[in-house]
Enzyme design. Structure first.
Site, PDB file in Angstrom:
ATOM      1  N   CYS A 140       0.833  -1.210   0.000  1.00 49.88           N
ATOM      2  CA  CYS A 140       0.000   0.000   0.000  1.00 49.88           C
ATOM      3  C   CYS A 140       0.863   1.253   0.000  1.00 49.88           C
ATOM      4  O   CYS A 140       1.348   1.683   1.044  1.00 49.88           O
ATOM      5  CB  CYS A 140      -0.919  -0.011   1.218  1.00 49.88           C
ATOM      6  SG  CYS A 140      -1.859   1.502   1.382  1.00 49.88           S
ATOM      7  N   CYS A 143      -0.449   4.136   2.166  1.00 45.19           N
ATOM      8  CA  CYS A 143      -0.235   4.008   3.613  1.00 45.19           C
ATOM      9  C   CYS A 143       1.226   4.265   3.968  1.00 45.19           C
ATOM     10  O   CYS A 143       1.520   4.885   4.978  1.00 45.19           O
ATOM     11  CB  CYS A 143      -0.570   2.605   4.104  1.00 45.19           C
ATOM     12  SG  CYS A 143      -1.965   1.832   3.313  1.00 45.19           S
ATOM     13  N   ASP A 144       2.145   3.758   3.150  1.00 50.15           N
ATOM     14  CA  ASP A 144       3.543   3.687   3.574  1.00 50.15           C
ATOM     15  C   ASP A 144       4.519   4.558   2.784  1.00 50.15           C
ATOM     16  O   ASP A 144       5.683   4.671   3.162  1.00 50.15           O
ATOM     17  CB  ASP A 144       4.029   2.225   3.487  1.00 50.15           C
ATOM     18  CG  ASP A 144       3.151   1.306   4.327  1.00 50.15           C
ATOM     19  OD1 ASP A 144       2.642   1.766   5.348  1.00 50.15           O
ATOM     20  OD2 ASP A 144       2.982   0.142   3.939  1.00 50.15           O
TER      21      ASP A 144
END
Ligand code: NAP
Length: 317
Positions: A140, A143-144
């Site tokens: 992701c 997200c990261d």
């Protein structure tokens, strides 16, 4: 045991839309949201193709709007993980979470799909040891990505997700190399062009990962890359790896309970969301391996609620 007219399992665009329509039909639906409320759009950056948002909207913002609209008309939302369902005896059905049991006259399944991983050793933590996931390996970018500032990273895949993740990562990373197992991309033309023309994006064609290098649970430092034509392997240093190789349907709890195709997608009647069990409906990515769009998921959620409402009505009296 709580008795409900309609229990909706899953909370992406399909589930929230089914809830909105069921709530507006006075069915007082209960929606059980799982461990990733809002579904896959919660890990998506800009959504530019959802009609009604000409300037684009982020996935989490869009899902919050879906949720607000569903609750505005009386949907009850509970957080829980459905562990078992009993559809065998017909309606009313049983839906069990870890700490509750619900009885439902009709059930709408909208459990969506999950990111696919490569299945290489040390990918995820197991009982026998830690993994690289969360330590340089991610599925992701939204997200990261932030944690990979100024790093050179790899994105695996050749579809729209890989192009989107790679383009997104250029905001943080100094260089993004897309590793694809063939020499042609599966992604749509517009997404391909965005990635192909980006100065920070490079491509490694006919290549796949055959191993992760570094210390699992601590830090990924590189990968073993295999040439899919010659079979040759070489080690490549990298600051991080993002997997974008598709998804699989979340249907484990329905095995042996609902009909599925060979990839695990739920089978519905042609043109409908009705499953082979009267009163059980499936909508969104859990039954759609072809379109897999937020707008088509929402549309099928609407269909499921209308079909459930009409079926419940036909059972009265
Ligand atoms: P996808 O279209 O199924 O693409 C998966 C990619 O990963 C393919 O290129 C595939 O290679 C590769 N792959 C699969 N398994 C692999 C493995 N074991 N090792 C190496 N490579 C592997 O999945 P997606 O990109 O997640 O897209 C899914 C759907 O969502 C599509 O309909 C897409 O249009 C849509 N989507 C839309 C947007 C947008 O419009 N903003 C964004 C994301 C996704 P092959 O090509 O060789 O099969």
């Amino acid at each position: 045991m709580t008795a409900r007219n309609v229990v909706i399992i899953g909370s992406g665009p399909a589930g929230y839309t089914a809830a909105l329509y069921a709530a507006r039909a006075n069915l007082e639906p209960l929606l059980i949201e799982g461990q990733q409320p809002g579904g896959q759009l919660m890990i998506t950056t800009e959504v530019e193709n959802f009609p009604g948002f000409p300037e684009g909207i982020t996935g989490p913002e869009l899902m919050q709007k879906f949720r607000d609209q569903a609750t505005r008309f009386g949907t009850e939302i509970v957080t829980g993980w459905v562990t078992d369902v009993d559809f065998a005896g017909g309606s009313p059905f049983q839906v069990r979470t870890r700490d509750q049991e619900y009885e439902a006259a009709a059930v709408i399944v909208s459990t969506g799909a999950t990111a696919r991983l490569l299945g290489l050793p040390n990918e995820e933590p197991t009982d026998s040891g830690p993994g690289f996931m969360g330590h340089g390996l991610s599925a992701c970018a939204t997200c990261d990505g932030f944690f990979f500032r100024d790093k050179e990273v790899l994105v695996v895949g050749g579809g729209d997700s890989a192009m989107e993740e790679a383009t997104f990562l250029t905001r943080f990373c100094s260089k993004v190399t897309i590793v694809h197992r063939r020499d042609t991309l599966r992604a749509s033309k517009i997404m391909q062009e965005r990635a192909l023309s980006h100065e920070k994006v490079d491509f490694m064609w006919n290549s796949t990962l055959s191993g992760y290098l570094g210390t699992p649970g601590e830090r990924l430092t590189g990968v073993r890359v295999k040439d899919t034509k010659t079979g040759e392997e070489r080690d490549v240093e990298t600051g991080g790896v993002f997997l974008a190789i598709g998804h699989f349907p979340n249907t484990k709890i329905f095995q042996g309970r609902l009909a599925m195709d060979d990839k695990g997608y739920l089978i519905t009647k042609p043109g409908l969301t009705a499953t082979e069990i009267d009163g059980v409906y499936a909508c969104g990515d859990v039954q759609d391996s072809y379109y897999r769009q937020a707008i088509t998921a929402a549309g099928s959620g609407c269909m499921a609620a209308i079909e459930a409402e009409r079926w419940l009505e036909s059972q009265e009296g």
